[in-house]
Scaffold this active site. Structure first.
Site: not given
Length: 336
Positions: A66, A115, A138, A146
């Site tokens: 992302g 992502g 991350e 996530d």
């Protein structure tokens, strides 16, 4: 090539999606996320679309994750609305892919992180080539696993998911089949023929015709140590187990962990422990709640993105600076 960041089309018996930000390694922005949602809505009930095919443009990346720089900018400005919109809509797409009633075929050739994994992992087949490189990095930017990976990672074999989540270990090529990120290994030269067969037949089972038996996992010699060390109940327990192991591999993992955000390591492990007992919607809801406290309420996220993606100095100043200083109560307070 279209100037759209997500090129959506109908070809043969498939709906096709091409992530088209090659200069940004096809990193997701909000327009792309909304394009995914529109395609899911349009194709779910369309009998002419037998499957979806997802690819990345440019030859270097499937999707590098992302657009966290934009998230950081909004956080610095104190603007919560775009941050909430980005994560809530992205996570809705992850759930939508899981619920999509047809095969969602990801052809992963090149970099796929964060992502990007969230766009592939919840459906399949998930095809990787010898040039695929997947990771959940991350903790280096003080976020957490996530896009629904908090649900997936605890369900990978042994403690592999915890190892991947905390260290951001890069899985190359066929390693992704062995760890559970991918379902099939197909060499790059066969991708055009595989894609053509998918369009012609609308049958995801044709992937089997092109898939090869993957070579042994590069991490196979360390499987026992992964389970033994990363199966510990706390991050400090993992650190102590790696210290006790003392092998070259264990000390390398230890050095990696010591570079990551201490708070992020503790938050990530707690998230995996919780999500192991949740369904995917529950895990995504937990992740969405965490974004508020982690992005807006803790300095490490802004510092991590600065270090890795803005100044690129590789010298983050974490708060607190060490694992030993992390307050367990502060970690728990970030959760629902």
């Amino acid at each position: 090539m279209s100037d759209e960041s997500l090129v959506v089309a109908r070809e043969g018996q498939a709906g096709t999606l091409l992530m088209n930000r090659p200069k940004a390694l096809n990193a997701l922005d909000l327009a792309m996320i909304r394009g995914f949602q529109a395609a899911l809505d349009a194709w779910s009930g369309d009998p002419a679309v037998k499957l979806a095919i997802l690819e990345g443009a440019g030859g270097k990346a499937f999707c590098a994750g992302g657009d966290v720089r934009a998230v950081r900018d909004a956080a610095i400005a104190g603007d919560r609305a775009p941050v909430r919109a980005f994560f809530s809509e992205e996570y809705a797409v992850n759930q939508g892919i899981a619920d999509f009633p047809k095969p969602w075929v990801s052809l992963i050739d090149g970099v796929c992180m964060g992502g990007g994994i969230g766009l592939a992992i919840h459906n399949g087949p998930r095809v990787v080539t010898e040039h695929a490189l997947l990771a959940m990095p991350e903790t280096a930017i003080a976020l957490f696993p996530d896009v629904g990976t908090s649900y997936i990672l605890p369900r990978l074999p042994g403690a592999i998911g915890t190892w991947l989540a905390l260290t951001g270990a890069r899985m190359r090529g066929a390693d992704n089949v062995h760890c559970g990120f991918a379902t099939h290994y197909v060499t790059r030269d066969k991708l055009p023929a595989l894609r053509a067969a998918l369009l012609e037949t609308g049958d995801a089972a044709v992937v089997e015709r092109f898939a090869e038996t993957p070579p042994e996992a590069s991490f196979a010699p360390h499987r026992g140590a992964i389970d033994r060390c990363f199966g510990q109940p706390t991050v400090l327990g993992i650190v102590h187990a790696l210290e006790a192991d003392g092998s070259e591999w264990a000390l390398a993992q230890l050095a990696i962990l010591r570079r990551m955000s201490p708070t992020s390591l503790c938050v990530s492990l707690e998230l995996l422990r919780r999500a192991a007992k949740l369904d995917l919607p529950g895990a995504l809801a937990e992740e969405l709640h965490l974004t508020e406290g982690v992005v807006h309420g803790h300095p490490d996220f802004r510092e991590g993105v600065r270090s890795v993606l803005v100044d690129k100095d590789g010298a983050p100043r974490w708060t607190p600076a060490t694992l030993e200083e992390v307050d367990p109560a502060a970690v728990q307070a970030l959760f629902r």
